[in-house]
Enzyme design. Structure first.
Site, mmCIF file in Angstrom:
data_model
loop_
_atom_site.group_PDB
_atom_site.id
_atom_site.type_symbol
_atom_site.label_atom_id
_atom_site.label_comp_id
_atom_site.label_asym_id
_atom_site.label_seq_id
_atom_site.Cartn_x
_atom_site.Cartn_y
_atom_site.Cartn_z
ATOM 1 N N ASP A 280 0.859 -1.181 0.000
ATOM 2 C CA ASP A 280 0.000 0.000 0.000
ATOM 3 C C ASP A 280 0.897 1.233 0.000
ATOM 4 O O ASP A 280 1.746 1.386 0.873
ATOM 5 C CB ASP A 280 -0.884 -0.001 1.255
ATOM 6 N N GLU B 117 -1.462 -1.315 -5.969
ATOM 7 C CA GLU B 117 -2.666 -0.674 -6.461
ATOM 8 C C GLU B 117 -2.339 -0.026 -7.796
ATOM 9 O O GLU B 117 -1.218 0.442 -8.014
ATOM 10 C CB GLU B 117 -3.127 0.420 -5.489
ATOM 11 N N ASP C 158 -3.214 1.011 7.088
ATOM 12 C CA ASP C 158 -2.388 0.762 5.901
ATOM 13 C C ASP C 158 -2.054 -0.726 5.758
ATOM 14 O O ASP C 158 -1.962 -1.253 4.645
ATOM 15 C CB ASP C 158 -1.091 1.578 5.954
#
Ligand SMILES: [Zn+2]
Length: 270
Positions: A84, A166, A249
């Site tokens: 992340d 991501e 996170d």
């Protein structure tokens, strides 16, 4: 600066460092010493391609060499390490490692302060100083990103996993929504870390997969329940359904890892 002065400057800076030498095209300056990290020297001797450029920046000399690195064949991953990317924590992994952005944000903050003070002046020297600071910050950020990317890729490689990230476009969209943090964000830095991860992974034969970032911060990585109230604040996640609690996170990174695994299985089913 004359070539002689240049040579003297390089000698003065590098005299005590290593026994590597460099010859300039002009031929007048032979055997100039230069140095680099052990890893860079290894890469240089094995993969250097074409000519190199010697540039002077902020009173320092840099040798820019092009290297052509072959990528390894991507190994079939045994699970995924989710990553992340954020602002407070530059990168957080699904294993629970948090790479903190404190030092980087402090450098950025100092430059903004300096900028505020110098902007009124509009003098040449003020502009020069700002430019130097901007480059210094960029070097610092790049170095931080290199170190983080290397640690993550090494960990994935060591454990035989791939890396799930991501989709970066998604990160930009999400970040746009957080106004107070926007000033501290340099979107190129995100891109750079993403790029560093991708090329270091490719070089190590580590698989990389990009997942849809929708709901990664709101979904419970334990039971899958999606609710915006799961996210208590910037740092805390607590599931309203099953009670699972974790750093926000880390929870997001666990979701990214799970999505990576599913997406990989789907795209490699045939
Ligand atoms: Zn839950």
């Amino acid at each position: 600066m004359t070539p002689d002065a240049l040579a003297a400057s390089i000698r003065a800076r590098r005299a005590s460092l290593g026994g590597r030498f460099l010859r300039l095209v002009a031929g007048r300056l032979k055997n100039l010493r230069f140095t680099a990290s052990a890893e860079q020297l290894k890469t240089l001797s094995a993969h250097r391609k074409g000519e190199s450029d010697l540039v002077r920046r902020d009173g320092m000399w840099f040798l820019i060499a092009t290297c052509d690195m072959p990528d390894l064949r991507v190994k079939d991953p045994d699970g995924f390490l989710g990553v992340d990317l954020g602002i407070v924590n530059i990168a957080t992994t699904s294993d629970g490692t948090r790479h903190c952005g404190k030092a980087l944000n402090a450098v950025r903050h100092r430059r903004r302060e300096l900028r505020r003070r110098l902007q009124a002046k509009r003098t040449k020297s003020a502009k020069r100083l700002l430019k130097r600071r901007r480059r210094k910050e960029a070097r610092f950020a790049a170095n931080t990103n290199h170190v983080i990317a290397k640690q993550i890729v090494t960990e994935a490689e060591r454990t035989g996993r791939g890396i799930a990230l991501e989709d970066l476009q998604g990160i930009r969209d999400r970040v746009r929504l957080r106004k107070p943090q926007r000033v501290t964000l340099h979107s190129w830095s995100f891109h750079q870390l993403g790029d560093f991860l991708a090329y270091k992974a490719a070089r190590a034969g580590v698989a990389v997969i990009y997942v849809d970032p929708a709901f990664t911060s709101q979904q419970c990585s334990s039971c899958g329940h999606v609710d915006h109230r799961n996210r208590l604040d910037q740092a805390s996640f607590s599931c309203t359904s099953c009670g699972f609690a974790e750093h926000a996170d880390i929870n997001a990174a666990r979701n990214i890892a799970a999505h990576g695994e599913t997406d990989w299985a789907v795209s490699h089913a045939a």
